[in-house]
Design an enzyme around this catalytic site. Sequence first.
Site, mmCIF file in Angstrom:
data_model
loop_
_atom_site.group_PDB
_atom_site.id
_atom_site.type_symbol
_atom_site.label_atom_id
_atom_site.label_comp_id
_atom_site.label_asym_id
_atom_site.label_seq_id
_atom_site.Cartn_x
_atom_site.Cartn_y
_atom_site.Cartn_z
ATOM 1 N N ASN A 60 10.316 -11.127 9.613
ATOM 2 C CA ASN A 60 9.453 -12.248 10.013
ATOM 3 C C ASN A 60 8.839 -12.942 8.793
ATOM 4 O OD1 ASN A 60 7.540 -10.411 9.182
ATOM 5 N ND2 ASN A 60 6.368 -10.408 11.089
ATOM 6 N N ASP A 86 10.014 -11.380 14.684
ATOM 7 C CA ASP A 86 9.030 -10.308 14.583
ATOM 8 C C ASP A 86 9.540 -9.167 15.468
ATOM 9 O OD1 ASP A 86 6.829 -8.621 14.886
ATOM 10 O OD2 ASP A 86 5.422 -10.309 14.624
ATOM 11 N N SER A 153 7.294 8.232 3.805
ATOM 12 C CA SER A 153 6.662 8.259 2.487
ATOM 13 C C SER A 153 6.182 9.655 2.147
ATOM 14 C CB SER A 153 5.484 7.286 2.527
ATOM 15 O OG SER A 153 4.648 7.484 1.431
ATOM 16 N N TYR A 178 -2.574 3.404 6.964
ATOM 17 C CA TYR A 178 -1.156 3.194 6.611
ATOM 18 C C TYR A 178 -0.416 4.523 6.642
ATOM 19 C CZ TYR A 178 2.984 2.880 3.694
ATOM 20 O OH TYR A 178 4.268 3.004 3.232
ATOM 21 N N LYS A 182 2.822 6.224 9.198
ATOM 22 C CA LYS A 182 4.084 6.895 8.826
ATOM 23 C C LYS A 182 4.196 8.219 9.577
ATOM 24 C CE LYS A 182 5.646 3.711 6.307
ATOM 25 N NZ LYS A 182 6.734 2.908 6.826
ATOM 26 N N LEU A 229 1.151 0.801 -9.714
ATOM 27 C CA LEU A 229 1.202 0.900 -11.178
ATOM 28 C C LEU A 229 2.227 -0.034 -11.833
ATOM 29 C CD1 LEU A 229 0.202 2.312 -13.741
ATOM 30 C CD2 LEU A 229 1.943 4.057 -13.360
ATOM 31 N N ARG A 260 3.239 11.363 -10.770
ATOM 32 C CA ARG A 260 4.022 10.911 -9.614
ATOM 33 C C ARG A 260 5.501 11.034 -9.921
ATOM 34 N NH1 ARG A 260 -0.428 11.039 -8.162
ATOM 35 N NH2 ARG A 260 -1.686 9.501 -7.056
ATOM 36 N N GLY A 326 -9.274 8.539 -3.311
ATOM 37 C CA GLY A 326 -8.133 8.751 -2.409
ATOM 38 C C GLY A 326 -6.847 9.152 -3.119
HETATM 39 P P1 NAD Z 1 7.921 -5.049 1.806
HETATM 40 O O1 NAD Z 1 6.616 -5.531 2.317
HETATM 41 O O2 NAD Z 1 8.426 -5.641 0.548
HETATM 42 O O3 NAD Z 1 9.044 -5.207 2.930
HETATM 43 C C1 NAD Z 1 8.766 -5.093 4.292
HETATM 44 C C2 NAD Z 1 9.416 -6.294 4.983
HETATM 45 O O4 NAD Z 1 9.181 -6.179 6.390
HETATM 46 C C3 NAD Z 1 8.845 -7.619 4.538
HETATM 47 O O5 NAD Z 1 9.902 -8.487 4.199
HETATM 48 C C4 NAD Z 1 8.080 -8.143 5.755
HETATM 49 O O6 NAD Z 1 8.117 -9.542 5.838
HETATM 50 C C5 NAD Z 1 8.817 -7.461 6.893
HETATM 51 N N1 NAD Z 1 8.032 -7.218 8.103
HETATM 52 C C6 NAD Z 1 6.831 -6.625 8.212
HETATM 53 N N2 NAD Z 1 6.467 -6.560 9.508
HETATM 54 C C7 NAD Z 1 7.462 -7.125 10.237
HETATM 55 C C8 NAD Z 1 7.679 -7.348 11.607
HETATM 56 N N3 NAD Z 1 6.778 -7.023 12.522
HETATM 57 N N4 NAD Z 1 8.829 -7.946 11.996
HETATM 58 C C9 NAD Z 1 9.763 -8.307 11.090
HETATM 59 N N5 NAD Z 1 9.605 -8.124 9.782
HETATM 60 C C10 NAD Z 1 8.466 -7.535 9.345
HETATM 61 O O7 NAD Z 1 7.803 -3.459 1.667
HETATM 62 P P2 NAD Z 1 8.770 -2.431 0.952
HETATM 63 O O8 NAD Z 1 8.089 -1.944 -0.267
HETATM 64 O O9 NAD Z 1 10.118 -2.983 0.861
HETATM 65 O O10 NAD Z 1 8.717 -1.256 2.009
HETATM 66 C C11 NAD Z 1 9.700 -1.121 3.019
HETATM 67 C C12 NAD Z 1 9.337 0.071 3.892
HETATM 68 O O11 NAD Z 1 9.248 1.238 3.074
HETATM 69 C C13 NAD Z 1 8.006 -0.051 4.607
HETATM 70 O O12 NAD Z 1 8.141 0.563 5.865
HETATM 71 C C14 NAD Z 1 7.067 0.763 3.728
HETATM 72 O O13 NAD Z 1 5.995 1.264 4.452
HETATM 73 C C15 NAD Z 1 8.001 1.868 3.281
HETATM 74 N N6 NAD Z 1 7.575 2.509 2.045
HETATM 75 C C16 NAD Z 1 7.363 1.721 0.938
HETATM 76 C C17 NAD Z 1 6.949 2.331 -0.242
HETATM 77 C C18 NAD Z 1 6.692 1.516 -1.479
HETATM 78 O O14 NAD Z 1 6.039 2.039 -2.397
HETATM 79 N N7 NAD Z 1 7.160 0.278 -1.575
HETATM 80 C C19 NAD Z 1 6.768 3.710 -0.295
HETATM 81 C C20 NAD Z 1 7.013 4.473 0.848
HETATM 82 C C21 NAD Z 1 7.422 3.845 2.023
HETATM 83 C C1 UD1 Z 2 1.443 4.596 -3.412
HETATM 84 C C2 UD1 Z 2 0.822 4.356 -2.069
HETATM 85 C C3 UD1 Z 2 1.186 5.486 -1.124
HETATM 86 C C4 UD1 Z 2 2.680 5.700 -1.063
HETATM 87 C C5 UD1 Z 2 3.151 6.001 -2.478
HETATM 88 C C6 UD1 Z 2 4.628 6.283 -2.543
HETATM 89 C C7 UD1 Z 2 -1.178 3.140 -2.623
HETATM 90 C C8 UD1 Z 2 -2.657 3.201 -2.857
HETATM 91 N N1 UD1 Z 2 -0.601 4.271 -2.276
HETATM 92 O O1 UD1 Z 2 0.798 5.689 -3.954
HETATM 93 O O2 UD1 Z 2 0.727 5.207 0.154
HETATM 94 O O3 UD1 Z 2 2.996 6.768 -0.247
HETATM 95 O O4 UD1 Z 2 2.838 4.870 -3.296
HETATM 96 O O5 UD1 Z 2 5.346 5.133 -2.467
HETATM 97 O O6 UD1 Z 2 -0.577 2.092 -2.732
HETATM 98 N N2 UD1 Z 2 -2.503 3.650 -11.255
HETATM 99 C C9 UD1 Z 2 -3.267 3.298 -12.369
HETATM 100 N N3 UD1 Z 2 -3.585 1.990 -12.525
HETATM 101 C C10 UD1 Z 2 -3.187 1.019 -11.666
HETATM 102 C C11 UD1 Z 2 -2.405 1.381 -10.534
HETATM 103 C C12 UD1 Z 2 -2.091 2.713 -10.356
HETATM 104 O O7 UD1 Z 2 -3.653 4.151 -13.168
HETATM 105 O O8 UD1 Z 2 -3.531 -0.154 -11.865
HETATM 106 C C13 UD1 Z 2 -2.140 5.061 -11.089
HETATM 107 C C14 UD1 Z 2 -2.612 5.636 -9.776
HETATM 108 O O9 UD1 Z 2 -3.906 6.146 -9.905
HETATM 109 C C15 UD1 Z 2 -1.558 6.728 -9.544
HETATM 110 C C16 UD1 Z 2 -0.290 6.149 -10.183
HETATM 111 O O10 UD1 Z 2 -0.736 5.138 -11.075
HETATM 112 O O11 UD1 Z 2 -1.906 7.885 -10.236
HETATM 113 C C17 UD1 Z 2 0.652 5.523 -9.158
HETATM 114 O O12 UD1 Z 2 -0.108 4.628 -8.372
HETATM 115 P P1 UD1 Z 2 0.551 3.668 -7.267
HETATM 116 O O13 UD1 Z 2 1.674 2.926 -7.862
HETATM 117 O O14 UD1 Z 2 -0.565 2.895 -6.663
HETATM 118 O O15 UD1 Z 2 1.172 4.679 -6.225
HETATM 119 P P2 UD1 Z 2 0.475 5.902 -5.437
HETATM 120 O O16 UD1 Z 2 -0.969 5.849 -5.568
HETATM 121 O O17 UD1 Z 2 1.167 7.144 -5.861
#
Ligand code: NAD
Ligand code: UD1
Length: 369
Positions: A60, A86, A153, A178, A182, A229, A260, A326
């Site tokens: 969406n 959506d 995640s 969030y 999951k 990060l 991490r 957190g």
């Molecule tokens: P992202 O936001 O870049 O991609 C998610 C996409 O889903 C977006 O393009 C958004 O427009 C679309 N979207 C959201 N709600 C929608 C809906 N109701 N209908 C249709 N489209 C919708 O996020 P990402 O980083 O690519 O993450 C993808 C998945 O992986 C998510 O489920 C996220 O929770 C999970 N995940 C991400 C991370 C991370 O660090 N990026 C870590 C663990 C899990």
């Molecule tokens: C993030 C998500 C978490 C998800 C995980 C795995 C957040 C708050 N949490 O966690 O839900 O499950 O990714 O994809 O987004 N850091 C700094 N300075 C910064 C940013 C981050 O020092 O400006 C540190 C953080 O304290 C952490 C590490 O870098 O120790 C990684 O941080 P981040 O990229 O935000 O990921 P997570 O917190 O591990």
Amino acid sequence: MLNAHFPAGSIFSVHIFLIPYLCHMSEMRKVIVTGGTGYIGSHTVVELQRAGYEVVVLDNLSNSERSVLEGITAITGVQPAFLQIDICDRQALTDVLLMHQDAVGVIHFAAFKAVGESVEDPLAYYANNVGGMISLLQVMSVLNMDNLIFSSSCTVYGQPEVLPVTEDAPIQPAQSPYGNTKQICEEMLQDAAAAGLFHRVISLRYFNPVGADPSGLIGELPIGIPANLMPYITQTAAGLRDELKVFGGDYATLDGTAVRDYIHVSDLAAAHRIALERLIEKRHATAFETFNIGTGKGSTVLEVIHAFEQMTGVSLNYRIVDRRPGDVEQVWADTSRANQVLGWTAQRTLEDMAASAWKWEKRRVESKE
Ligand code: NAD
Ligand code: UD1
């Protein structure tokens, strides 16, 4: 290309050999990717297209841009089908999936993902992430569609007692709405599988996805000030942020900063294709399976910063500040199950992650100039 495998003029042998090939092709043809214009979704679309799949993206555009499709097309030479819907809209989703009922599987990325935002607006997160999943599961179940990959995640583990963390570690109370979405989605999948509504579901528990396609044509698009990060590092290096704050220097780790397991997004994308193929080929052991997707190696924040500086030659203005509320101290994956059972192993290094993230950031900055 195909004919090259057969003696010229041998129609019989061509047919004999082509039939299983074509059956295989049709078996492995179309994949639905929800959230396919997002960060991880777009890299997975590239991975799937490169492996010969036809991809239908449903998004969406709530957290991505249509232009991502151009990046995908430039990389693979193939434009994926795109439908802006959506997934919470059950009627629209039914109409779309009815048209693509022949798909061999669904990879479900569509969700909101900002932890802080989920604390401020929890109901939006439950509505979209849990509501979207219910909608998808109901429509898939009615249409008799199976083979589902879910984006979970490592957040489900909280601060594990034993490291590296295995898939059998206890699930900890979620730190945020969030994270809770999951956990709820994993529970729903488990219940739906136990009820026989689905026979083949895999939940991939990502550790920390970073980096970008090596072309620099697609990558992460953080909105506003990045919370994570790597985008904070690249934006600081590009001069978009004055200073990188390192959250906490007093953890019980090698250098006092948090640990991490950073995983290159292209490796993560490959894990999705491999997991899907496990389901298509019915190699699954149980109806609902979980796999950790990480490198199996933990890195401190300072190690990431130094890898970035070394790889790019750019020095970062950073300062150690208080811990971020957190945050867990350290978490990294036991990837034995993914390596041995799924047959997937991360290939790329922290340096690859830094270099590709930087290439993507520079392209974005240049395109705005
Ligand atoms: P992202 O936001 O870049 O991609 C998610 C996409 O889903 C977006 O393009 C958004 O427009 C679309 N979207 C959201 N709600 C929608 C809906 N109701 N209908 C249709 N489209 C919708 O996020 P990402 O980083 O690519 O993450 C993808 C998945 O992986 C998510 O489920 C996220 O929770 C999970 N995940 C991400 C991370 C991370 O660090 N990026 C870590 C663990 C899990
Ligand atoms: C993030 C998500 C978490 C998800 C995980 C795995 C957040 C708050 N949490 O966690 O839900 O499950 O990714 O994809 O987004 N850091 C700094 N300075 C910064 C940013 C981050 O020092 O400006 C540190 C953080 O304290 C952490 C590490 O870098 O120790 C990684 O941080 P981040 O990229 O935000 O990921 P997570 O917190 O591990």
